[in-house]
Motif scaffolding. Sequence first.
Motif, PDB file in Angstrom:
ATOM      1  N   VAL A  50      30.994  32.804 124.457  1.00  7.26           N
ATOM      2  CA  VAL A  50      30.649  33.628 125.625  1.00  7.26           C
ATOM      3  C   VAL A  50      29.979  32.777 126.696  1.00  7.26           C
ATOM      4  O   VAL A  50      30.251  32.940 127.898  1.00  7.26           O
ATOM      5  N   GLY A  56      32.959  38.539 127.321  1.00  7.66           N
ATOM      6  CA  GLY A  56      32.145  39.363 126.441  1.00  7.66           C
ATOM      7  C   GLY A  56      32.890  39.849 125.211  1.00  7.66           C
ATOM      8  O   GLY A  56      32.270  40.198 124.202  1.00  7.66           O
ATOM      9  N   TRP A  59      32.053  38.738 121.546  1.00 10.98           N
ATOM     10  CA  TRP A  59      31.060  39.334 120.651  1.00 10.98           C
ATOM     11  C   TRP A  59      31.744  40.145 119.556  1.00 10.98           C
ATOM     12  O   TRP A  59      31.135  40.440 118.532  1.00 10.98           O
ATOM     13  N   TRP A  60      33.002  40.486 119.763  1.00 11.79           N
ATOM     14  CA  TRP A  60      33.781  41.256 118.797  1.00 11.79           C
ATOM     15  C   TRP A  60      34.603  40.336 117.892  1.00 11.79           C
ATOM     16  O   TRP A  60      35.623  40.748 117.331  1.00 11.79           O
ATOM     17  N   LEU A 128      22.880  41.666 127.132  1.00  9.84           N
ATOM     18  CA  LEU A 128      24.073  42.232 126.502  1.00  9.84           C
ATOM     19  C   LEU A 128      24.214  43.692 126.900  1.00  9.84           C
ATOM     20  O   LEU A 128      23.236  44.440 126.892  1.00  9.84           O
ATOM     21  N   ASP A 132      28.633  45.223 124.181  1.00  8.82           N
ATOM     22  CA  ASP A 132      28.473  43.891 123.593  1.00  8.82           C
ATOM     23  C   ASP A 132      27.633  43.964 122.323  1.00  8.82           C
ATOM     24  O   ASP A 132      27.935  43.306 121.316  1.00  8.82           O
TER      25      ASP A 132
END
Length: 400
Positions: A50, A56, A59-60, A128, A132
Motif C-alpha cells: 500500500v 488500498g 489490505w485484502w 485507514l 480498509d
Amino acid sequence: MQRTMPDRRETQTGTGKQHPVARPWRDRKRYVWLLGLVIPSLVPMSWAGVAVTGWGVLWWSGPMLTFVLMPALDFLVGSDSENPPDSALDQLQRDRFYRLALYLYLPAQYVSLVLACWLWSGGGGVVLSELDKVGLMLTVGGVAGVAINAAHELGHQRAQSERWLSKVALAQAGYGQFYVEHNRGHHARVATPEDPASSRLGENVYFFHYRSIFGSLRSAWRIERRRLARLGKPVWTLRNDVLNAWLLTVALFAALVAGFGVEVLPWLIGQAVVGIWLMETINYLEHYGLRRQRRDDGRYEQVRPAHSWNSNSVISNVFLFHLQRHSDHHANPQRRYQALCHAEEAPQLPAGYATMLVVALIPPLWRRVMDRRVLAHCGGDISLAALSPSKAQRLRKRYS
C-alpha cells in the motif's frame, strides 16, 4: 545444503556385470516449504504494498490469496503424489530444517498481529478507512486460521516445548480448547456420530460450524475434567489445559489493548472469529460423509485411510503443511508434516483445500460436487455413509 537419503537403486553396465548403484532420494519440495511463511507475513507485505502503490485493496491480501490466488495456483501447478521411501522417513523426520520452517510461523504471526493493531489504532499517521480495516481484519484472521493448523502440527509432538508453542499459536484465535479436543477427542472419535468435528452427508457448512465449535468446546471441557479428576485435582486449576490456553489469549488481548487502545478490541475479536471460521471450514472438508462402521463387538472399526478426504495439490499442501495428507496424519499422528504420505485407499477431493473451501461456502454446489463422490466411495450403499439426522430419510430415499 540439501540433505540426501540413499534408497533407490539403479544398475550400471559396461563390463558385462550389473552392480547396484545407490541413487540418493531428495525432497524436491525441501525449500518450497518456506513459502508457508508467506501467510503470516501478509500484514507487513500488505503495508509495504500500500505504501508503494497506494492501492488500498492490498489490505485484502488475505482473502485474495485464500479465495483467488491459491485455487488458481493449485490448478496451474497441479498435484504431486510422490512419497518418501520408507528408508528415508526416519532421517526426514529428524531433519531440523523442517521444524524451523514451522517454528518461524509463530514470530511472523505475532509481528503481523502487532503491526495490525498499530495500524488499526492509527499508528504512524496511517489513516485507514473502515473498509480498509475490515480487509486488514480478514487478512489477520486468515493468519490466525492457518496458525491453528501450525498449532495442530505442534500439539501432536512429544516435546513439552512444542506443545506449549501449540498453545501460543492458538492464542491469537482464542481457540485453546482445540489443543485438548483435537488430540484426545477428535482422533479417538473421528468419522463417528460422537465426533462433532466430522461432517455428515447433507449437512451444510454453516450448521456444521455451530455443531463443531460448541460440540468441541463441551467435549474438551469434559475430557479435561475427567483427566484432572483422575489426578485428584479440581477442574478450576492452572493445570487445566483448556483454562491455561484461554488465559494466554486473555493476556495477549489485554496487552494489545493496553498498548494500542481499546479501539483495537473489536478488530481483535473479529479476526479471531475469522480464524476459527476458516479452520472449521477446513474441518468440514476433511471427513465429509465418511463413517467408521461398528464391529460385531459394538466397537468402531479402526481408523483407516478411507475415513479422510485427501488431496495432493502442491500449493495448498505447502501453505497448510501437508494437512491434505490427512489419512496418514490420522494413522500416524506424531509423524511430522514433511514425512506424511499419500494413501491410495484414501478418497481424493476433486481439487485442493483452497478450491474446495470456496465450493463449501455454496452448499448446493458442494452437494452437487461431493455427495455423489461420497456415495461412490461407499460402493453405492448409502447406509455406509455418515448421514445428517435431519436429512437421513430424504437421502436414503434419493440414493437407495
